[in-house]
Design a protein around this motif. Structure first.
Motif, mmCIF file in Angstrom:
data_model
loop_
_atom_site.group_PDB
_atom_site.id
_atom_site.type_symbol
_atom_site.label_atom_id
_atom_site.label_comp_id
_atom_site.label_asym_id
_atom_site.label_seq_id
_atom_site.Cartn_x
_atom_site.Cartn_y
_atom_site.Cartn_z
ATOM 1 N N ARG A 249 -1.378 75.829 26.258
ATOM 2 C CA ARG A 249 -1.004 75.086 27.127
ATOM 3 C C ARG A 249 -1.180 74.301 27.823
ATOM 4 N NH1 ARG A 249 3.930 79.456 29.458
ATOM 5 N NH2 ARG A 249 3.972 80.913 28.316
ATOM 6 N N VAL A 250 -0.915 73.134 28.371
ATOM 7 C CA VAL A 250 -1.357 72.330 29.179
ATOM 8 C C VAL A 250 -0.133 70.968 29.256
ATOM 9 C CG1 VAL A 250 -1.936 70.393 26.948
ATOM 10 C CG2 VAL A 250 -2.845 70.127 29.702
ATOM 11 N N GLU A 251 -0.042 71.210 30.668
ATOM 12 C CA GLU A 251 1.055 71.280 31.948
ATOM 13 C C GLU A 251 1.095 69.798 33.073
ATOM 14 O OE1 GLU A 251 4.827 71.346 31.130
ATOM 15 O OE2 GLU A 251 3.443 71.918 29.345
ATOM 16 N N LEU A 252 1.553 69.057 32.965
ATOM 17 C CA LEU A 252 1.213 67.772 34.310
ATOM 18 C C LEU A 252 2.332 68.337 35.275
ATOM 19 C CD1 LEU A 252 -0.162 65.744 35.866
ATOM 20 C CD2 LEU A 252 1.276 64.259 33.996
ATOM 21 N N VAL A 253 2.047 68.424 36.671
ATOM 22 C CA VAL A 253 2.878 68.263 38.013
ATOM 23 C C VAL A 253 2.433 67.147 38.941
ATOM 24 C CG1 VAL A 253 3.955 70.222 39.258
ATOM 25 C CG2 VAL A 253 3.407 70.729 37.007
ATOM 26 N N ASP A 254 2.923 66.421 38.927
ATOM 27 C CA ASP A 254 3.024 65.795 40.037
ATOM 28 C C ASP A 254 3.102 65.998 41.491
ATOM 29 O OD1 ASP A 254 5.478 64.576 40.790
ATOM 30 O OD2 ASP A 254 5.644 62.948 40.354
ATOM 31 N N GLU A 255 2.120 65.075 42.250
ATOM 32 C CA GLU A 255 2.794 65.426 43.575
ATOM 33 C C GLU A 255 3.364 66.547 44.277
ATOM 34 O OE1 GLU A 255 0.504 63.947 47.754
ATOM 35 O OE2 GLU A 255 -0.219 63.270 46.175
ATOM 36 N N PRO A 256 4.708 64.788 44.612
ATOM 37 C CA PRO A 256 6.055 64.719 44.933
ATOM 38 C C PRO A 256 6.321 66.275 44.015
ATOM 39 C CG PRO A 256 5.888 62.459 44.110
ATOM 40 C CD PRO A 256 4.860 63.401 43.351
ATOM 41 N N SER A 257 6.306 66.468 42.870
ATOM 42 C CA SER A 257 7.004 68.047 42.007
ATOM 43 C C SER A 257 6.380 69.359 42.619
ATOM 44 C CB SER A 257 6.734 67.698 40.553
ATOM 45 O OG SER A 257 7.543 66.830 40.507
ATOM 46 N N MET A 258 4.360 69.230 42.992
ATOM 47 C CA MET A 258 3.841 70.310 43.538
ATOM 48 C C MET A 258 4.866 70.821 44.962
ATOM 49 S SD MET A 258 1.779 71.627 41.227
ATOM 50 C CE MET A 258 0.849 72.396 42.666
ATOM 51 N N LYS A 259 5.307 69.575 46.406
ATOM 52 C CA LYS A 259 5.745 70.167 47.341
ATOM 53 C C LYS A 259 7.290 70.394 47.152
ATOM 54 C CE LYS A 259 3.060 65.923 49.551
ATOM 55 N NZ LYS A 259 3.661 64.328 50.133
ATOM 56 N N GLN A 260 7.857 70.527 46.286
ATOM 57 C CA GLN A 260 8.829 70.891 45.986
ATOM 58 C C GLN A 260 9.019 72.557 45.281
ATOM 59 O OE1 GLN A 260 11.151 68.231 47.719
ATOM 60 N NE2 GLN A 260 12.250 69.988 46.343
ATOM 61 N N LYS A 272 -1.480 67.983 45.075
ATOM 62 C CA LYS A 272 -2.205 66.772 44.471
ATOM 63 C C LYS A 272 -1.518 66.970 42.790
ATOM 64 C CE LYS A 272 -4.933 65.169 47.583
ATOM 65 N NZ LYS A 272 -3.657 63.433 47.957
ATOM 66 N N PRO A 273 -1.564 65.874 42.767
ATOM 67 C CA PRO A 273 -1.142 65.728 41.253
ATOM 68 C C PRO A 273 -2.198 67.555 39.975
ATOM 69 C CG PRO A 273 -1.570 63.502 41.361
ATOM 70 C CD PRO A 273 -1.835 64.516 42.654
ATOM 71 N N THR A 274 -1.610 67.743 39.620
ATOM 72 C CA THR A 274 -2.132 69.427 38.869
ATOM 73 C C THR A 274 -1.762 69.352 37.556
ATOM 74 O OG1 THR A 274 -1.840 70.704 40.817
ATOM 75 C CG2 THR A 274 -1.783 72.220 38.836
ATOM 76 N N LEU A 275 -2.391 70.531 36.714
ATOM 77 C CA LEU A 275 -2.575 70.827 35.686
ATOM 78 C C LEU A 275 -2.343 72.057 35.498
ATOM 79 C CD1 LEU A 275 -5.018 68.596 33.195
ATOM 80 C CD2 LEU A 275 -2.655 68.199 34.067
ATOM 81 N N PHE A 276 -1.314 72.895 34.926
ATOM 82 C CA PHE A 276 -1.302 74.258 34.790
ATOM 83 C C PHE A 276 -1.798 73.967 32.838
ATOM 84 C CE2 PHE A 276 1.071 73.267 38.428
ATOM 85 C CZ PHE A 276 1.736 74.546 38.755
ATOM 86 N N LEU A 277 -2.813 75.170 32.708
ATOM 87 C CA LEU A 277 -3.274 75.413 31.616
ATOM 88 C C LEU A 277 -2.835 76.558 31.709
ATOM 89 C CD1 LEU A 277 -5.695 73.575 33.213
ATOM 90 C CD2 LEU A 277 -6.391 72.578 31.216
ATOM 91 N N GLU A 278 -3.161 76.750 30.102
ATOM 92 C CA GLU A 278 -3.405 78.621 29.058
ATOM 93 C C GLU A 278 -3.993 78.571 28.061
ATOM 94 O OE1 GLU A 278 -0.314 81.546 30.124
ATOM 95 O OE2 GLU A 278 0.220 80.943 27.904
ATOM 96 N N PHE A 279 -5.040 79.440 27.853
ATOM 97 C CA PHE A 279 -5.837 79.692 26.492
ATOM 98 C C PHE A 279 -5.735 81.095 25.662
ATOM 99 C CE2 PHE A 279 -8.215 76.838 29.915
ATOM 100 C CZ PHE A 279 -8.813 75.745 28.716
ATOM 101 N N HIS A 280 -5.905 81.061 24.477
ATOM 102 C CA HIS A 280 -5.226 82.253 24.029
ATOM 103 C C HIS A 280 -6.325 82.447 23.263
ATOM 104 C CE1 HIS A 280 -0.628 81.930 24.573
ATOM 105 N NE2 HIS A 280 -1.354 82.193 25.633
ATOM 106 N N GLY A 281 -7.642 83.296 22.960
ATOM 107 C CA GLY A 281 -8.213 83.694 21.794
ATOM 108 C C GLY A 281 -8.642 85.372 21.909
ATOM 109 N N ASN A 282 -9.438 85.156 21.300
ATOM 110 C CA ASN A 282 -10.063 86.232 21.549
ATOM 111 C C ASN A 282 -11.776 86.025 23.296
ATOM 112 O OD1 ASN A 282 -12.937 85.183 20.744
ATOM 113 N ND2 ASN A 282 -12.384 85.342 18.610
ATOM 114 N N GLU A 283 -12.061 87.387 23.625
ATOM 115 C CA GLU A 283 -13.375 87.173 25.175
ATOM 116 C C GLU A 283 -14.024 86.310 24.836
ATOM 117 O OE1 GLU A 283 -15.030 90.005 28.139
ATOM 118 O OE2 GLU A 283 -13.568 90.887 26.871
ATOM 119 N N ALA A 284 -14.830 86.223 23.615
ATOM 120 C CA ALA A 284 -15.786 85.188 23.411
ATOM 121 C C ALA A 284 -15.749 83.620 23.209
ATOM 122 C CB ALA A 284 -16.623 85.594 22.638
ATOM 123 N N GLY A 285 -14.626 83.322 22.279
ATOM 124 C CA GLY A 285 -13.855 81.779 22.277
ATOM 125 C C GLY A 285 -13.243 81.461 23.220
ATOM 126 N N LEU A 286 -12.848 82.361 23.813
ATOM 127 C CA LEU A 286 -12.128 81.927 25.332
ATOM 128 C C LEU A 286 -12.354 81.843 26.186
ATOM 129 C CD1 LEU A 286 -9.131 82.999 26.433
ATOM 130 C CD2 LEU A 286 -10.153 82.854 28.060
#
Length: 463
Positions: A249-260, A272-286
Motif C-alpha cells: 500500500r502507498v497512500e498520499l494525504v495532503d496537509e489540509p487532510s492531515m489536519k482533519q 505535512k504532506p504524508t505517505l502511508f505505506l505498508e509492506f507484506h512479505g517475509n522478515e528478511a525481504g521486508l
C-alpha cells in the motif's frame, strides 16, 4: 395497456414473500441515494431477494412491464450509481449474504453479492487467507464488482477486476449465465468477466461471485512518512515504484487532510504532506525493502518516518486514512462531501497532483487531496454547500479541470469510483468511437434498457 405499480407489486408478491417487497416511505428513502452529492430520486418499490431464482423472477416481471431495475448493495457508491432516476424496482441484495464455499487449495471463494468485505475476511481468516481489495467503505462484494472497486492494496494485488474468476449473472430477460470458470487462465471466447465487472448494474444482476483470495503474509509493516512539500511526497512514490520495491500500500494525504485527521481522531500526526505505506512479505525481504524505501524517502527531503509492526498500531494508522472522508464530513457540518477521482500514468502523477492543488486554491474551495497514488489514482475531497449555486458551480469546474488534465495525458476520468451519472459526460471524450461499441453491447444485452438505465451510457428511450 401498461400495468399499474399496484399490479406489478401484486405480481412480485406472488413470487416473493410479503416481507420481501417494500413500498413504505422509509425504505424508499433509504434506496433513493448513495454517498454522493447527486440529487436523490426514490424507487417505486424495493425488493429483497433471497436466491438467484428470486432475482430471476423479479427481472422477468420487470422485463414484462418494461420497468427499470436498479441493483443495490449498501449505497456506498460515489457517482449516483444506485439512484433510481425514473423510479423502478430497487433490488436490495442484503439477504443474499452467504459465503457459499471456500476453496482454500485453489485460493478461491464463492459468495453471494450481499456479503461485505469485512464479513468475508472474518470467514477467510480461519483458513489463513484474506481478500485483498480494500476500498475503505465496508461495501458489498457485488457492489465492488459492479464498480470495479480498488483501494489501498491495489498497487500490489490489483483491482476488483483482477480478482473475479466467475460471475453468475441474471440478464435483462431473466436468463441466468456464468461469465467465467474456476481456471487460473483461459483463452476461450470473449472476456466476459472483464465486461461485466465494472458494468455498474447496466448489463445484469450479479447473484454469485467467485473471487481470488491470498495467503495472509508472514510479516506486515506500516510506515508514515512526512514531507515538506506535496511534490516531494509524490516524487518519492514514483521513485519507490521505479525501484521495484514490493510495496502493498502507498497512500498520499495532503496537509489540509492531515489536519482533519488530527481533529477527527484526536491524533497528533505531523501536519505535512504524508505517505502511508505498508509492506507484506517475509522478515528478511521486508527489512531490505523498508531500508530501500527509507533511502528513497530521504533523497526526496522526507521528514520523520514512523514504523508500525504491531497489528493494533497498524490498524490505527490505516483507520486514520480510511476515516478521512468522515473527518471532513464531521469537520464541516451543513456541507456535503463531493469526491472526484482520476487516474493517470505514473509519470504524470506529480504534475496532476500539483495541478489539482493549484485549482483548489484558485477556485477557493474547501478540500484536500488523498489517494492510492501507487497506481496513479488520487481523489479530491470537497466540502460544498449545496444551497450555494455559485459554490457548486466552482466545484463542478474543479472536477472538469482535473478530469480534462487527466484525459489530455492518457489518463481516465475515474480510476475506481465508476461512471454512474457523475462521470457520464466525459465518456465520449475518453473513449471516442469505442463508446458506440459500448452502447451496442448494452443494447444487445438489454434491448429495453431496463437495467440501471442511463448509467455509464444513455440508451433508454421512453414510451
Amino acid at each position: 395497456m401498461l400495468a399499474t405499480y399496484e399490479e406489478v407489486i401484486s405480481e412480485l408478491m406472488c413470487v416473493l414473500s410479503k416481507n420481501q417487497v417494500k413500498t413504505n416511505e422509509s425504505t424508499l428513502e433509504q434506496h433513493g441515494g448513495d454517498e454522493s452529492y447527486h440529487s436523490r430520486s426514490l424507487p417505486d418499490c424495493v425488493v429483497f431477494p433471497g436466491t438467484t431464482g428470486d432475482v430471476q423472477q423479479i427481472v422477468k416481471i420487470a422485463d414484462k412491464h418494461n420497468l427499470p431495475v436498479i441493483p443495490y448493495g449498501r449505497g456506498t457508491s460515489l457517482e449516483g450509481h444506485v439512484i433510481p432516476y425514473g423510479g423502478g424496482i430497487s433490488i436490495d441484495f442484503s439477504l443474499m449474504n452467504k459465503v457459499l464455499e471456500v476453496r482454500e487449495e485453489d485460493f478461491l471463494v464463492r459468495v453471494q453479492p450481499g456479503v461485505t468485505r469485512s464479513q468475508l475476511n472474518k470467514e477467510l481468516k480461519k483458513y489463513g487467507l484474506f481478500f485483498s481489495v480494500d476500498p475503505g467503505a465496508d461495501a458489498t462484494l457485488g457492489g465492488m464488482a459492479a464498480t470495479n472497486a480498488s483501494g489501498t492494496t491495489s498497487v500490489k494485488y490489483g483491482v476488483m477486476r483482477d480478482q473475479v474468476r466467475d460471475l453468475e449473472v441474471v440478464l435483462a430477460d431473466g436468463t441466468i449465465m456464468n461469465t467465467g470458470n474456476l481456471a487460473e487462465k483461459s483463452s476461450s471466447g470473449y472476456h466476459l468477466n472483464g465486461l461485466f465487472t465494472g458494468s455498474e448494474g447496466t448489463l445484469g444482476c450479479f447473484t454469485e461471485l467467485t473471487l481470488r483470495v491470498y495467503g495472509i503474509p508472514e510479516v506486515a509493516m506500516a510506515a508514515r512518512v512526512s514531507f515538506p512539500e506535496l511534490s516531494d511526497a509524490v516524487k518519492a512514490v514514483v521513485n519507490i515504484l521505479q525501484a521495484g520495491i514490493d510495496i502493498a500500500r502507498v497512500e498520499l494525504v495532503d496537509e489540509p487532510s492531515m489536519k482533519q485527521v488530527n481533529k477527527h481522531m484526536q491524533t497528533s500526526y505531523i501536519e505535512k504532506p504524508t505517505l502511508f505505506l505498508e509492506f507484506h512479505g517475509n522478515e528478511a525481504g521486508l527489512k531490505e525493502d523498508v531500508e530501500f524505501m527509507r533511502a528513497i524517502a530521504e533523497e526526496n527531503n522526507c521528514g520523520k518516518i514512523d514504523f508500525e509492526l504491531d497489528n493494533a498500531a497498524r490498524n490505527q494508522l490505516w483507520e486514520a486514512r480510511h476515516n478521512l472522508a468522515y473527518a471532513y464530513v464531521h469537520g464541516f457540518p451543513g456541507r456535503k462531501l463531493m469526491v472526484t477521482d482520476v487516474c493517470l500514468p505514473i509519470s504524470g502523477l506529480a504534475g496532476a497532483v500539483e495541478h489539482a492543488r493549484k485549482q483548489l486554491d484558485e477556485l477557493q474551495l474547501i478540500g484536500g487531496i488523498v489517494g492510492h497514488v501507487g497506481d496513479g489514482n488520487f481523489h479530491v475531497l470537497l466540502m460544498i454547500d449545496l444551497a450555494n449555486k455559485e459554490e457548486l458551480e466552482r466545484a463542478e469546474e474543479l472536477n472538469e479541470r482535473i478530469v480534462m488534465y487527466a484525459l489530455e495525458r492518457g489518463g481516465t476520468c475515474t480510476g475506481e469510483h465508476g461512471v454512474g451519472v457523475g462521470k457520464q459526460k466525459y465518456q465520449e471524450k475518453e473513449h471516442g468511437p469505442a463508446l458506440a461499441v459500448m452502447k451496442n453491447l448494452k443494447l444487445a444485452l438489454d434491448p429495453k434498457g431496463i437495467m440501471n438505465p442511463n448509467k455509464i451510457v444513455n440508451t433508454r428511450t421512453e414510451g
